[in-house]
Design an enzyme around this catalytic site. Structure first.
Site, PDB file in Angstrom:
ATOM      1  N   ASP A 196     -61.057  11.213  39.681  1.00  0.00           N
ATOM      2  CA  ASP A 196     -59.675  11.234  39.189  1.00  0.00           C
ATOM      3  C   ASP A 196     -58.805  10.265  40.004  1.00  0.00           C
ATOM      4  O   ASP A 196     -58.050   9.464  39.449  1.00  0.00           O
ATOM      5  CB  ASP A 196     -59.127  12.670  39.280  1.00  0.00           C
ATOM      6  N   LYS A 200     -56.867   6.620  38.884  1.00  0.00           N
ATOM      7  CA  LYS A 200     -55.449   6.334  39.142  1.00  0.00           C
ATOM      8  C   LYS A 200     -55.279   5.044  39.943  1.00  0.00           C
ATOM      9  O   LYS A 200     -54.387   4.244  39.646  1.00  0.00           O
ATOM     10  CB  LYS A 200     -54.812   7.531  39.854  1.00  0.00           C
ATOM     11  N   GLY A 297     -49.777  19.565  37.774  1.00  0.00           N
ATOM     12  CA  GLY A 297     -49.088  20.780  37.353  1.00  0.00           C
ATOM     13  C   GLY A 297     -48.380  20.550  36.033  1.00  0.00           C
ATOM     14  O   GLY A 297     -48.044  19.420  35.662  1.00  0.00           O
TER      15      GLY A 297
HETATM   16  N1  HSE Z   1     -56.386  17.006  38.492  1.00  0.00           N
HETATM   17  C1  HSE Z   1     -55.321  16.100  38.751  1.00  0.00           C
HETATM   18  C2  HSE Z   1     -54.870  16.280  40.191  1.00  0.00           C
HETATM   19  C3  HSE Z   1     -54.202  16.358  37.791  1.00  0.00           C
HETATM   20  O1  HSE Z   1     -55.234  17.280  40.802  1.00  0.00           O
HETATM   21  O2  HSE Z   1     -54.169  15.422  40.723  1.00  0.00           O
HETATM   22  C4  HSE Z   1     -53.122  15.322  37.798  1.00  0.00           C
HETATM   23  O3  HSE Z   1     -53.591  14.077  37.386  1.00  0.00           O
END
Ligand code: HSE
Length: 413
Positions: A196, A200, A297
């Protein structure tokens, strides 16, 4: 009145609907038009929703409805989100998404389709949840040459690390709590294994440097191997362990990585705890700029999505100029060439002797100590080495019988 559809009614999707309904009057005042949710796409039933009659299980009800001008994609995952978003853009509908997997995998292509059709494709919520970062990077910092971006980009892992460090909570309990709070991905492996955060940093790198960076060209490590012993040694060194996504230009290429790192107590990112994210952008004119806030969230993320919807309403006949070209791995510095000082934790029969060996194979090392260390334990930091030289040194070090059990980069931010 402008009509919108929302695809997905999970954590973020239900937050989007909630904000659009709760703040409808204020939103109307700000964009000079009513924003009306015409359809919500989800395979589940929501009979208790105040707009239960507007749910559909059929994407055709959205794509074939010419009155729907803006589609919000908050389903997550690549499929069918990619197909649906592409069809929406090809059929005259602007799209707003929070889906980092989609933007990191298909951003260049979808931005091009949006551009060709004079539509908006906006994704502020895809990085940093409720923190403004895409728009500031694209607009407010546009006059800068971006030199580097370093960030805590995943709320779940930062929440887990903080719970482990401050409350001595186990990894599993902390993850379960993050899931309960709606921070974690559907498959939390994406959080704890760094994917994740990787998506990003890819989005930020693509935007900052103008060429699409695909996640599979980024060296990515998660936090699953971090132990409380490592945490104690980080503290003895003078810092904390954080999962960092970083990109900068080295030798004309993008040096990009996601990995847990020792971050000095003096660095602003060290005090970012819980679900909070922080992104530090180094601009050639601005110097350091830090963006901080809730990175995951329901409502923080939904607020960024709704703001993008409002931006689409404000730019109905024009488009937000957001663009990057397609890219390939030749833009990326090979991971073996990236240079870091490293923290090493090893077990050895004779730790003193092993430390002498460490000094001869890694260069001058700094020994770390902690209370109640095992008698076979040896922890130290190395000088800055390329990853390939470091790995060679580890092999030489282990030839003497010592066993490296942990190796973590030391961030220079
Ligand atoms: N799973 C992601 C996090 C959600 O914990 O940052 C937000 O992108």
């Amino acid at each position: 009145m402008i009509q919108v559809a929302v695809m997905g009614h999970g954590v973020v999707g239900s937050g989007v609907t909630e904000i659009l309904l709760k703040h409808s009057e204020e939103i109307k005042k700000k964009v000079q038009e009513e924003v009306y949710i015409k359809k919500i796409l989800d395979l589940r039933d929501f009979p208790d929703s105040p707009i239960a009659d507007r749910f559909t299980k059929n994407f055709d009800d959205i794509i074939n409805d010419d009155e729907i001008k803006i589609v919000v994609e908050v389903m997550g995952g690549l499929n069918p989100a990619y197909e649906f978003v592409k069809k929406c853009l090809e059929n005259g509908k602007s799209v707003v998404t929070s889906n980092k997997e989609l933007v990191a995998a298909k951003g260049a292509e979808l931005l091009k389709i949006a551009e060709d059709n004079n539509l908006n494709f906006l994704f502020e919520a895809s990085v940093g949840g409720g923190i403004p970062i895409i728009r500031p990077l694209n607009q407010c910092l546009a006059a800068n040459e971006v030199l580097e971006i370093d960030g805590i980009l995943n709320g779940t892992t930062n929440f887990i690390l903080a719970k482990m460090i401050k409350d001595s909570m186990s990894f599993e309990d902390a993850l379960a709590l993050a899931q309960k709070k709606g921070y974690a991905e559907r498959n939390p492996a994406a959080d704890v294994e760094g994917h994740d955060a990787c998506r990003k940093i890819c989005i930020l790198a693509s935007l900052a440097f103008g060429k699409h960076v695909y996640p599979d060209s980024v060296h990515t490590e998660g936090i699953t191997n971090i132990t409380l012993t490592d945490v104690e040694y980080a503290s003895a060194w003078g810092g904390v362990i954080k999962l960092i996504g970083s990109v900068k230009i080295t030798d004309g290429k993008e040096e990009i990585i996601v990995a847990p790192m020792f971050v000095s107590d003096e660095c602003q990112l060290s005090s970012v705890d819980g679900v909070f994210n922080a992104i530090l952008v180094k601009g050639d004119s601005t110097g350091d700029v830090v963006f901080y806030g809730k990175g995951a969230g329901k409502l923080p993320t939904a607020s960024a999505v709704v703001a993008d919807v409002m931006d689409c309403v404000n730019h109905k006949d024009t488009r937000r100029n957001i663009h990057w070209e397609d890219g390939d791995p030749s833009n990326i510095l090979p991971f073996e060439n990236t240079k870091y000082a490293m923290y090493v934790l090893a077990n050895a029969e004779d730790p003193e002797k092993a430390f002498e060996t460490a000094n001869s194979v890694f260069g001058e090392c700094l020994k770390l100590s902690r209370d109640n260390a095992e008698s076979s334990e040896l922890a130290f930091t190395t000088p800055v080495l390329s990853f390939s030289d470091f790995e060679k040194a580890v092999s030489e070090f282990e030839e003497t019988g010592a066993k490296v059990v942990s190796k973590i980069r030391i961030a220079v931010i």
